[in-house]
Every structure is written in structure tokens, then in C-alpha cells.
Design an enzyme around this catalytic site. Structure first.
Site, PDB file in Angstrom:
ATOM      1  N   SER A 194       7.194  -5.592  15.700  1.00  0.00           N
ATOM      2  CA  SER A 194       6.080  -6.541  16.195  1.00  0.00           C
ATOM      3  C   SER A 194       6.781  -8.138  16.196  1.00  0.00           C
ATOM      4  O   SER A 194       7.283  -8.732  15.470  1.00  0.00           O
ATOM      5  CB  SER A 194       5.476  -6.192  14.107  1.00  0.00           C
ATOM      6  OG  SER A 194       4.040  -7.192  14.833  1.00  0.00           O
ATOM      7  N   ALA A 195       5.711  -8.053  17.150  1.00  0.00           N
ATOM      8  CA  ALA A 195       6.199 -10.164  17.113  1.00  0.00           C
ATOM      9  C   ALA A 195       6.366 -11.256  16.145  1.00  0.00           C
ATOM     10  O   ALA A 195       6.660 -12.432  16.104  1.00  0.00           O
ATOM     11  CB  ALA A 195       5.786 -10.726  18.856  1.00  0.00           C
ATOM     12  N   CYS A 318      -4.923  -6.682  -3.183  1.00  0.00           N
ATOM     13  CA  CYS A 318      -5.668  -7.126  -4.052  1.00  0.00           C
ATOM     14  C   CYS A 318      -7.338  -5.440  -3.578  1.00  0.00           C
ATOM     15  O   CYS A 318      -7.069  -5.743  -2.297  1.00  0.00           O
ATOM     16  CB  CYS A 318      -5.995  -8.149  -4.115  1.00  0.00           C
ATOM     17  SG  CYS A 318      -5.014  -9.556  -3.997  1.00  0.00           S
TER      18      CYS A 318
HETATM   19  N1  PLP Z   1       4.709  -2.147   8.872  1.00  0.00           N
HETATM   20  C1  PLP Z   1       6.167  -3.335   8.356  1.00  0.00           C
HETATM   21  C2  PLP Z   1       7.173  -3.129   7.086  1.00  0.00           C
HETATM   22  C3  PLP Z   1       5.549  -4.434   8.383  1.00  0.00           C
HETATM   23  O1  PLP Z   1       6.127  -5.319   7.481  1.00  0.00           O
HETATM   24  C4  PLP Z   1       4.422  -5.199   8.633  1.00  0.00           C
HETATM   25  C5  PLP Z   1       4.054  -6.320   8.614  1.00  0.00           C
HETATM   26  O2  PLP Z   1       2.961  -6.404   7.887  1.00  0.00           O
HETATM   27  C6  PLP Z   1       3.530  -3.924   9.791  1.00  0.00           C
HETATM   28  C7  PLP Z   1       4.523  -2.685   9.863  1.00  0.00           C
HETATM   29  C8  PLP Z   1       2.708  -3.571  10.279  1.00  0.00           C
HETATM   30  O3  PLP Z   1       3.116  -5.301  11.233  1.00  0.00           O
HETATM   31  P1  PLP Z   1       1.774  -5.523  12.412  1.00  0.00           P
HETATM   32  O4  PLP Z   1       1.209  -6.738  11.705  1.00  0.00           O
HETATM   33  O5  PLP Z   1       2.220  -6.391  13.529  1.00  0.00           O
HETATM   34  O6  PLP Z   1       0.015  -4.413  12.443  1.00  0.00           O
END
Ligand code: PLP
Length: 377
Positions: A194-195, A318
Site C-alpha cells: 500500500s502506498a 474501538c
Molecule cells: N495490512 C496491514 C499489515 C496494514 O498495516 C494495513 C494498514 O492499515 C493494511 C493491510 C490495510 O491497508 P490499506 O489501508 O491500504 O487498505
């Protein structure tokens, strides 16, 4: 407040923003427009970004599918394999992000079976655990590269090797690892990123799909991304992700060293100055810029409220009625109280020595204050 929550999200690097800006305005073309310069230029920009993302992973361009982020990448990887395979057993770990665990719960509703491996108290799983859990009907093993709450790094290479040997697909949610550690797709079939975790924009990510991996489409439509993910491409976002990946790659080693030194400073000082402090997760196999600390005899909620000069988080989810302790820390055998009284400090590109010095004195003072309040109550 001082921002120490880089695992939640990062600011967009100004160099990334600069690269993105023209693609909103003058060069606004649809990358799928084949009949004019606007489209050609956008398509070319997307391919440059695809190369930048491929390069940071040691992948080829054709194996990169742009998505809206790691949540979508995880959904596409797991559900895509589930639908494409006649095998219906999946293996994952209790400490995964909700964007894996909730997809697994969904696959169970569709008739799938999921084994959730339990980590040790350091948050680690062993290759043996994966090996023992594999069955003839196992389609895929999904293990995150690095944990978002503790920074714990799983033995991905060995896990992937076992899966390769047994002919089972291997997916890794590498959202917290890409840009922070050298990540390569060697032995890996699917990988999410993810960017916004690497100084790029929110709402854009990618899934690496090894050539030949059977994967059913989740987003049906115009056939973008070689038919694997339809929808008009987010050109500015993609350009930003590419630039962010390139920048991260250039400075990865130095940044890891710089941040590990600052993190160690923070951690050592807090352990020394605050009695009853412990580190959550392996201190050996861990991201360089994360420290998750548990403070004994502290009301976790009160502590977070008192920590006004720093922006940090705990893993608690939460809900409207209650604050649940982190499922990650619970899986590592922490009590509810200690899980509540845990704080995640995550450092990043703009963290300075002064920030860390100020954070140390603030946390020391606020833990003491919260403990006093706690005793009075
Ligand atoms: N997987 C992990 C390990 C993450 O830390 C995150 C971020 O919150 C995500 C997935 C979700 O990523 P995105 O916000 O790009 O959907």
C-alpha cells in the site's frame, strides 16, 4: 503533537506530490484511451510506475496489479485464489491484520476452512508450524511479512520455501515491510502493498501476482490491468506509488539504520526510566522503526489520553460499546490489562533526535502521572 504513528499512515513526501500533481490537471488523460496523446501519456506514466514498483520487489512489470490499497489486494489475493482453486483449506496466523482475518472469515462462510496458527509470546511462528498444518486440500498460506502493531518480522523465506516444495500458493501481506526492509518476491506467489505506508498517497496499492497464478477476478468491468482488476486507473495515485517506491528503495538502508538508532534510544530510555515496562514482540526479528511497549499498572485508556504531546496508538479496536484489547497482543499471551496498557511507537522519515528526546520525557512523566491517578482511583 509529535507524530510517532507512521505505521498507521505516513505523510506524502513532497517529491512524490510534485510528481503526482500534473496528472490531476494538464495531463488528466484516461490511461485506457488509445486514440489520443492524453491517453498515451497517462498509459506511459502508469507503465513507468509499474516498473518502479516491480523493481522494489524484484518482480516483472506484468506481475503488478494496481489496486485501491492493501485491503483490496488482500481481498483479491485470498478470494481470487479461493474461487479459482478446487482446494478450500487456507492457513494464516492469528496476528494478521483484519484485512486478512476478515477475508478468511468470509471464506469460511463460503464453505472454506481456515487454520489460524498461534504465534509464540514473541509474536513469531515457525516453519514447522506451517509444515504441520499443510493438508492435501490446502490452497494457500498467507503470512504477513511484518506486523503492523509490533513490527515482528516472520520467517517469510523459509515459509515460502516449504509452500513451494509442497505445491501450495504463498501470499504475504507486506504492507508494513515494503520500503522499510529489502522485500523480494522470490518464492512468493502473491504479495500485497500500500502506498500510504511508504510516503505515497492513500487509496492506492498493488498486488504482485506471480505469472501463472490462478486468480479469479473480484472487480468486473472494462478489463483494465490485463483483465485482473477493472476500473479506470488512478493515474496520479499510481504515479505517486511508483515515485514513493523509488525513493524508499534509494534510502532504505540508511533510513533503517537511522531509525533503528532512534528507536533503540527511545526504547532503552523508557525501559530504564519506567519500572515495569516490557517490550512486546521479538526484539531480534523486528522492523527497525517500531517499538511496542507495555506499561504495568497503568490504565491504558487514561495513558493515551494523557499522552497529548505525541501521536501514538495502541492496537485496540474501538467499538461503540467497548474498547477491545489488541488481538495481536492477546495472541501473544498478554493479559487484557497489559494489552490495554501497551503503546505502539512507530517512527519514520521525518522523526528527529529532538522528537525522540521530547517523547521520552513526556512518556516518562505521563506514565508516572497515570500510575498516580490509577492508585488514587
Ligand atoms: N495490512 C496491514 C499489515 C496494514 O498495516 C494495513 C494498514 O492499515 C493494511 C493491510 C490495510 O491497508 P490499506 O489501508 O491500504 O487498505
Amino acid at each position: 503533537p509529535i507524530y510517532l504513528d507512521y505505521n498507521a499512515t505516513t505523510p506524502v513526501d513532497s517529491r512524490v506530490l510534485e510528481t503526482m500533481l500534473p496528472w490531476f490537471t494538464e495531463q488528466f488523460g484516461n490511461a485506457a484511451s488509445r486514440t489520443h496523446l492524453y491517453g498515451w501519456e497517462a498509459a506511459e506514466a502508469v507503465e513507468i510506475a509499474r516498473r518502479q514498483v516491480a523493481r522494489i520487489l524484484g518482480a516483472t512489470e506484468k506481475e503488478i496489479v494496481f489496486t485501491s490499497g492493501a485491503t483490496e489486494s488482500n481481498n483479491l489475493a485470498l478470494t481470487g485464489v479461493f474461487e479459482a482453486s478446487s482446494k478450500k483449506h487456507f492457513i494464516t496466523v492469528q496476528t494478521e491484520h483484519k484485512a486478512i482475518l476478515d477475508v478468511c472469515a468470509y471464506l469460511e462462510k463460503l464453505g472454506g476452512e481456515v487454520t489460524y496458527l498461534a504465534p509464540d509470546t514473541d509474536g513469531l511462528i515457525t516453519p514447522q508450524q506451517v509444515s504441520d498444518a499443510l493438508r492435501p486440500d490446502t490452497a494457500l498460506v498467507s503470512v504477513m511479512w511484518a506486523n503492523n502493531e509490533t513490527g515482528v518480522i516472520q520467517p517469510i523465506r523459509e515459509l515460502a520455501r516449504i509452500c513451494n516444495e509442497r505445491g501450495v500458493l504463498f501470499h504475504s501481506d507486506a504492507t508494513q515491510a515494503v520500503g522499510k526492509l529489502p522485500v523480494s518476491v522470490e518464492g512468493i506467489d502473491l504479495l500485497s502493498l500500500s502506498a500510504h505506508k511508504l510516503y505515497g498517497p492513500k487509496g492506492i496499492g498493488a498486488l504482485y501476482v506471480r505469472k501463472g497464478t490462478p486468480l479469479n477476478i473480484q472487480m468486473h468491468g472494462g478489463g483494465h490491468e490485463r483483465g485482473r482488476r477493472s476500473g479506470t486507473l488512478n493515474v496520479p495515485g499510481i504515479v505517486g506509488l511508483g515515485k514513493a517506491a523509488e525513493l524508499a528503495q534509494q534510502t532504505l538502508t540508511q533510513e533503517a539504520e537511522r531509525l533503528a538508532a532512534l528507536r533503540d534510544q527511545l526504547e532503552t530510555q523508557l525501559l530504564q526510566q519506567i519500572p515495569g515496562t516490557r517490550v512486546n514482540g521479538s526484539r531480534i526479528s523486528r522492523l527497525p522503526q517500531v517499538s511496542n511497549l507495555a506499561f504495568e499498572a497503568v490504565d491504558g485508556e487514561a495513558l493515551l489520553i494523557n499522552l497529548t504531546r505525541i501521536a501514538v496508538s495502541n492496537g485496540s479496536a474501538c467499538t461503540s460499546a467497548s474498547v477491545l484489547p489488541s488481538h495481536v497482543l492477546k495472541a501473544m499471551d498478554l493479559s487484557d490489562d497489559l494489552a490495554h496498557a501497551s503503546v505502539r511507537f512507530s517512527l519514520g522519515r521525518y522523526t528527529t533526535e529532538e522528537n525522540i528526546a521530547e517523547a521520552i520525557s513526556h512518556v516518562v512523566a505521563m506514565v508516572a502521572k497515570t500510575r498516580t491517578d490509577f492508585l488514587v482511583m
